[in-house]
Motif scaffolding. Sequence first.
Motif, PDB file in Angstrom:
ATOM      1  N   LEU A  16       0.827  -1.210   0.000  1.00 22.79           N
ATOM      2  CA  LEU A  16       0.000   0.000   0.000  1.00 22.79           C
ATOM      3  C   LEU A  16       0.859   1.258   0.000  1.00 22.79           C
ATOM      4  N   VAL A  17       1.902   1.274   0.833  1.00 26.20           N
ATOM      5  CA  VAL A  17       2.781   2.451   0.927  1.00 26.20           C
ATOM      6  C   VAL A  17       3.419   2.757  -0.427  1.00 26.20           C
ATOM      7  N   ALA A  18       3.917   1.731  -1.095  1.00 26.80           N
ATOM      8  CA  ALA A  18       4.585   1.931  -2.388  1.00 26.80           C
ATOM      9  C   ALA A  18       3.600   2.416  -3.446  1.00 26.80           C
ATOM     10  N   ARG A  19       2.414   1.818  -3.495  1.00 29.81           N
ATOM     11  CA  ARG A  19       1.434   2.194  -4.514  1.00 29.81           C
ATOM     12  C   ARG A  19       0.872   3.590  -4.257  1.00 29.81           C
ATOM     13  N   ALA A  20       0.650   3.926  -2.982  1.00 24.51           N
ATOM     14  CA  ALA A  20       0.139   5.249  -2.650  1.00 24.51           C
ATOM     15  C   ALA A  20       1.158   6.333  -3.001  1.00 24.51           C
ATOM     16  N   ALA A  21       2.430   6.069  -2.738  1.00 27.28           N
ATOM     17  CA  ALA A  21       3.480   7.040  -3.065  1.00 27.28           C
ATOM     18  C   ALA A  21       3.536   7.300  -4.564  1.00 27.28           C
ATOM     19  N   ALA A  22       3.374   6.246  -5.352  1.00 30.88           N
ATOM     20  CA  ALA A  22       3.389   6.407  -6.812  1.00 30.88           C
ATOM     21  C   ALA A  22       2.178   7.218  -7.284  1.00 30.88           C
ATOM     22  N   ARG A  23       1.038   6.995  -6.657  1.00 32.00           N
ATOM     23  CA  ARG A  23      -0.174   7.695  -7.087  1.00 32.00           C
ATOM     24  C   ARG A  23      -0.130   9.184  -6.735  1.00 32.00           C
ATOM     25  N   ILE A  24       0.478   9.512  -5.615  1.00 31.57           N
ATOM     26  CA  ILE A  24       0.507  10.912  -5.189  1.00 31.57           C
ATOM     27  C   ILE A  24       1.657  11.691  -5.837  1.00 31.57           C
ATOM     28  N   ALA A  25       2.612  10.998  -6.428  1.00 33.43           N
ATOM     29  CA  ALA A  25       3.832  11.631  -6.943  1.00 33.43           C
ATOM     30  C   ALA A  25       3.588  12.798  -7.899  1.00 33.43           C
ATOM     31  N   PRO A  26       2.598  12.753  -8.792  1.00 29.69           N
ATOM     32  CA  PRO A  26       2.422  13.884  -9.719  1.00 29.69           C
ATOM     33  C   PRO A  26       1.836  15.140  -9.072  1.00 29.69           C
ATOM     34  N   TYR A  27       1.428  15.053  -7.820  1.00 31.13           N
ATOM     35  CA  TYR A  27       0.710  16.151  -7.179  1.00 31.13           C
ATOM     36  C   TYR A  27       1.528  16.778  -6.051  1.00 31.13           C
ATOM     37  N   ASP A  28       1.223  18.032  -5.755  1.00 32.38           N
ATOM     38  CA  ASP A  28       1.886  18.695  -4.641  1.00 32.38           C
ATOM     39  C   ASP A  28       1.336  18.223  -3.301  1.00 32.38           C
ATOM     40  N   ALA A  29       0.057  17.872  -3.255  1.00 32.50           N
ATOM     41  CA  ALA A  29      -0.535  17.381  -2.011  1.00 32.50           C
ATOM     42  C   ALA A  29      -1.883  16.750  -2.292  1.00 32.50           C
ATOM     43  N   LEU A  30      -2.284  15.854  -1.401  1.00 30.23           N
ATOM     44  CA  LEU A  30      -3.666  15.405  -1.329  1.00 30.23           C
ATOM     45  C   LEU A  30      -4.447  16.393  -0.482  1.00 30.23           C
ATOM     46  N   VAL A  31      -5.725  16.581  -0.797  1.00 29.19           N
ATOM     47  CA  VAL A  31      -6.597  17.462  -0.024  1.00 29.19           C
ATOM     48  C   VAL A  31      -7.876  16.705   0.296  1.00 29.19           C
ATOM     49  N   MET A  32      -8.272  16.713   1.561  1.00 29.24           N
ATOM     50  CA  MET A  32      -9.499  16.036   1.973  1.00 29.24           C
ATOM     51  C   MET A  32      -9.984  16.635   3.292  1.00 29.24           C
ATOM     52  N   PRO A  33     -11.241  16.380   3.656  1.00 26.20           N
ATOM     53  CA  PRO A  33     -11.666  16.799   4.995  1.00 26.20           C
ATOM     54  C   PRO A  33     -10.881  16.020   6.051  1.00 26.20           C
ATOM     55  N   THR A  34     -10.511  16.685   7.128  1.00 27.61           N
ATOM     56  CA  THR A  34      -9.800  15.985   8.196  1.00 27.61           C
ATOM     57  C   THR A  34     -10.671  14.887   8.793  1.00 27.61           C
ATOM     58  N   THR A  35     -11.918  15.211   9.055  1.00 24.28           N
ATOM     59  CA  THR A  35     -12.868  14.235   9.597  1.00 24.28           C
ATOM     60  C   THR A  35     -14.152  14.283   8.773  1.00 24.28           C
ATOM     61  N   ALA A  36     -14.884  13.174   8.789  1.00 28.12           N
ATOM     62  CA  ALA A  36     -16.184  13.150   8.112  1.00 28.12           C
ATOM     63  C   ALA A  36     -17.242  13.881   8.913  1.00 28.12           C
ATOM     64  N   ASN A  37     -17.024  14.003  10.210  1.00 29.38           N
ATOM     65  CA  ASN A  37     -18.024  14.588  11.095  1.00 29.38           C
ATOM     66  C   ASN A  37     -17.551  15.911  11.689  1.00 29.38           C
ATOM     67  N   ALA A  38     -18.514  16.763  11.990  1.00 27.14           N
ATOM     68  CA  ALA A  38     -18.272  17.907  12.853  1.00 27.14           C
ATOM     69  C   ALA A  38     -18.245  17.392  14.290  1.00 27.14           C
ATOM     70  N   PRO A  39     -17.743  18.182  15.244  1.00 28.60           N
ATOM     71  CA  PRO A  39     -17.640  17.671  16.626  1.00 28.60           C
ATOM     72  C   PRO A  39     -19.004  17.243  17.178  1.00 28.60           C
ATOM     73  N   PRO A  40     -19.185  15.952  17.506  1.00 25.46           N
ATOM     74  CA  PRO A  40     -20.464  15.517  18.079  1.00 25.46           C
ATOM     75  C   PRO A  40     -20.637  16.067  19.500  1.00 25.46           C
ATOM     76  N   ARG A  41     -21.877  16.145  19.931  1.00 27.06           N
ATOM     77  CA  ARG A  41     -22.147  16.531  21.312  1.00 27.06           C
ATOM     78  C   ARG A  41     -21.782  15.373  22.240  1.00 27.06           C
ATOM     79  N   ILE A  42     -21.159  15.699  23.351  1.00 33.24           N
ATOM     80  CA  ILE A  42     -20.781  14.670  24.325  1.00 33.24           C
ATOM     81  C   ILE A  42     -22.011  13.882  24.765  1.00 33.24           C
ATOM     82  N   ALA A  43     -23.113  14.570  25.000  1.00 41.67           N
ATOM     83  CA  ALA A  43     -24.323  13.917  25.487  1.00 41.67           C
ATOM     84  C   ALA A  43     -24.877  12.905  24.492  1.00 41.67           C
ATOM     85  N   ASP A  44     -24.573  13.076  23.209  1.00 44.29           N
ATOM     86  CA  ASP A  44     -25.110  12.176  22.192  1.00 44.29           C
ATOM     87  C   ASP A  44     -24.330  10.870  22.082  1.00 44.29           C
TER      88      ASP A  44
END
Length: 450
Positions: free
Chosen positions: A354-382
């Motif tokens: 996985l490490v080798a294949r991921a490095a090859a895929r990202i090589a043409p780009y300056d960076a990957l961009v994505m949301p840090t998390t899928a969720n906003a901060p949930p309420r503790i009570a929930d």
Amino acid sequence: MSAARPTLVSLADDLASGRTTSRKLVEECLTRIADPDGEGQRTFIHVDKDAALAAADAMDGLRKANAAPSRFAGIPVSVKDLFDIKGQVTRAGSRALEDSAPADADAPVVARLRRAGFVVIGRTNMTEFAYSGIGINPHYGTPKSAWKREVGHVPGGSSSGAAVSIADRMAYGALGTDTGGSCRIPAAFNGIVGYKPTQRRVPLDGGVPLSTTLDSFGPLANTVECCAILDAVLADEPIKPLQPRAVKGLRLAVPTTVVLDQLDAEVAQTFDRALETLSKLGALVERIEFPEFLDVGIIGMKGGFAAAESYAWHRFLITSKGDVYDPRVSVRIMRGEAITVPEYIEMLAGRRSLVARAAARIAPYDALVMPTTANAPPRIADLANDEAFGRENIRALRNCTMINMMDGCAISLPAHPAGEVPVGLMLAQSGGQDRKLFEIAAGIEGVIRG
């Protein structure tokens, strides 16, 4: 950066000019920690009041003698309870280690912070044994996220106290750990910056491990430059001025595999707005498939490296003291008991590929961009229900874990306008590209918040 969130550079300038002293900075932080209306009692497991004041006085004296160990000497920082500090018990956010012997030496990363003159103000709260991305701790309390504190949202984990210590100005830099997002998730949930370095750059000695394969030690702070300064100290590299890269011409890849699935509406809206801003400023934003991210779930199907390697470390302690563990932590550790040696070896081989294949895929780009998390901060009570906790924990960890699995480096930047739900924008690269990533993040940092 507003006056409410001073940077390490602005503090260093204030110290050099005499506008402030280390003693004053430390006293101000201690006052905020002790505020009965604040989060200090839940943010810190232990506060080094006397030692911090003594260190501050020493740094002030050295500065007067033109002998300060660095321009940042005297600035207070917090240390996650996962790290050894000489003379103190390392509890790792647990009751199971309370009767352990005090550490006989600082962890190398703590020693490096001290060598640069940073003042360790105390040990921050965390998810027990670093095993969750949410930040809830039933033993020492759960510090609330800086977002709508009157409601009570989770701080993110596992470096929960580290992030809150920065957001509430109880420290100006924080030492955290990141196995599947534990520097980046709490940074995203508190509107600050969190960095996961390339693992091999920063020594892992002197910290209670979660997964020796995936663990990284990194900083949380107010700005990209603050994190770059702390990262250089932790990696024992020269501190160099950070030159932001222009946004125009950057090649940014947005993976469409897994990491954009089931986003909270606020996260999706803020992320799309940030991408639109970057495109308007001349960045070349390309959406790409990233099939390697599908492999992460396959490799971790039985709990992955964290389960296998944490069980190896905990197997005797959990036998004798399992009754005092957080059940939400112990159940995850015990998944490792069922992972066989052949399965573990297969996991290692799968990750190498996985490490080798991921490095090859990202090589043409300056960076990957994505949301840090899928969720906003949930309420503790929930999250009182275990099913709800498990669901939100996975959603918090999912995107960040991809980068640990590909042995990369990554940073979370606040992407939301002031006053809106905190959302992190994550930039990532393959291992060894840390300086480049800091330069790109510094260029993007000031333009994405609207």
